[in-house]
Design a protein around this motif. Structure first.
Motif, short mmCIF file in Angstrom:
data_model
loop_
_atom_site.label_atom_id
_atom_site.label_comp_id
_atom_site.label_asym_id
_atom_site.label_seq_id
_atom_site.Cartn_x
_atom_site.Cartn_y
_atom_site.Cartn_z
N ASN A 31 0.83 -1.19 0.00
CA ASN A 31 0.00 0.00 0.00
C ASN A 31 0.87 1.25 0.00
N TYR A 89 -14.42 -4.27 9.58
CA TYR A 89 -15.02 -3.49 8.50
C TYR A 89 -16.47 -3.14 8.79
N LYS A 128 -6.39 4.42 -3.74
CA LYS A 128 -6.20 3.36 -2.75
C LYS A 128 -5.58 3.93 -1.47
N ASN A 133 -6.96 3.59 2.27
CA ASN A 133 -6.21 3.10 3.42
C ASN A 133 -6.13 4.13 4.54
N SER A 189 -5.02 -4.43 7.24
CA SER A 189 -3.69 -4.85 7.71
C SER A 189 -3.26 -4.09 8.97
#
Ligand code: NDP
Ligand code: KPL
Length: 304
Positions: A103, A203, A185, A189, A256
């Motif tokens: 990421n 989530y 992205k 994140n 993560s």
């Protein structure tokens, strides 16, 4: 050119998922997982499992002479990237295509600076809900790898990798605007990873209306504002696109960064709020939400 020899470094939540899928389609001798001796002994002793199936990998140490890789995949965390770049040296020559699932907006720059930008394709791993606890990795959604050159999808490298992913059943999407994709992205994140970490949730919490979802969106809006100064120009439509991606993840899954917190590992905070705050300082833009997230996550990390 055809991709036959594949090397990977980083057997975490993402690495296990891609490694396991590749191991079903690529002969064992052609898929090499690079790891130091201590990691290899642990992997061989405990085994590594992907959705309950034991993975069958060939491990090689960084020192081991090997046939050069047609494709090299980095799937370590950013804190481990520089060591991993050096550890992969024996696998790279002029023809190697290099892909990073990391990421953030920095790993391609670091890899390209070391090995040459001609070898690197830009990549974003999105839409997966991979979780790794100890030696066991699980996922509901495999997601996809979105890749391209920085500003085109017409190169030999792109065609070669797309044809390989067709052969090995790895879902992908090509994007001729990879900088925008990576920023999108990155925005996701900055919102999801950090908010779920601070709320110590999953989530589900940021998929429902409420304080956590509001904080996530406010953190993402700071990235939209900064993107204008970096000639990326994210819009509300991009925000909606990434909120939609988040909406499809398993409500019980975790990003993560939340997995790092649970394992008491230092997270990729510098890559997310750290980068937002620096960009804000450079462009004289206030980033209060990311500053708050940075402070809270740093406090949590001090207790590790
Ligand atoms: N998890 C996810 O769903 C997603 C993650 N990403 C990004 O992908 C990257 C990887 O994430 P994730 O899989 O979650 O990370 P993990 O922390 O789960 O995995 C990283 C792995 O790399 C290994 N590693 C680190 N350094 C080396 C080295 N020098 N040699 C060999 N192995 C090494 C680590 O081993 P050890 O544990 O022994 O240190 C660990 O197993 C991150 O940048 C993340 O932000 C992107 C999209 C989704
Ligand atoms: C949020 C997610 C899973 C997106 O796919 C991700 O990138 C991460 O966990 O770091």
């Amino acid at each position: 050119m055809e991709i036959k020899k594949v090397s990977m470094i980083g057997l975490g939540a993402l690495g296990v998922m891609y490694g396991h899928q590749l191991s079903k389609e690529v002969p064992k001798a052609n898929l090499r997982i690079i790891a130091d001796q201590n990691r290899i002994e642990k992997y061989e002793h405990e085994g590594i499992f992907c959705n309950g199936e034991r993975c069958d990998f060939q491990y090689v140490t960084p020192e081991e002479p090997v046939e050069l890789a047609d494709l090299l995949i980095f799937s370590v965390k950013y804190s481990g990237l520089h060591e991993a770049i050096k550890a992969a040296e024996n696998h790279v020559d002029d023809h190697t295509i290099i892909l990073s699932t990391l990421n953030g907006i920095s790993s391609e720059r670091d890899i390209g600076t070391y090995y040459g930008f001609d070898k690197v394709l830009y990549c974003v791993a999105q839409g997966m809900d991979a979780v790794k606890t100890g030696n066991r990795q699980t996922y509901d959604n495999f997601g996809l790898l979105c890749f391209g050159e920085k500003q085109s999808i017409d190169s030999r490298k792109v065609k070669c990798l797309a044809s390989f992913f067709d052969q090995v059943n790895i879902p992908y999407e090509l994007d001729a605007e990879m900088m925008k994709r990576q920023w999108g992205k990155f925005m996701q994140n900055v919102g999801v990873n950090q908010t779920v970490a601070v709320f110590e949730s999953d989530y589900g919490k940021i998929q429902r209306d409420g304080e956590a979802r509001e904080m996530m969106i406010a953190a993402m809006q700071e990235v939209i504002q900064l993107s204008k100064y970096e000639e990326i120009d994210l819009t509300e439509a991009d925000l909606q696109y990434w909120l939609n991606v988040i909406g499809q993840l398993s409500p019980h899954g975790k990003p993560s960064m939340r997995q790092d917190m649970e394992a008491k590992r230092i997270s990729e905070l510098e890559l997310f709020a750290g980068s937002v705050i620096k960009l804000g300082e450079n462009h004289d833009v206030a980033t209060p939400v990311n500053e708050e997230l940075y402070r809270k996550i740093s406090e949590m990390e001090k207790t590790f």
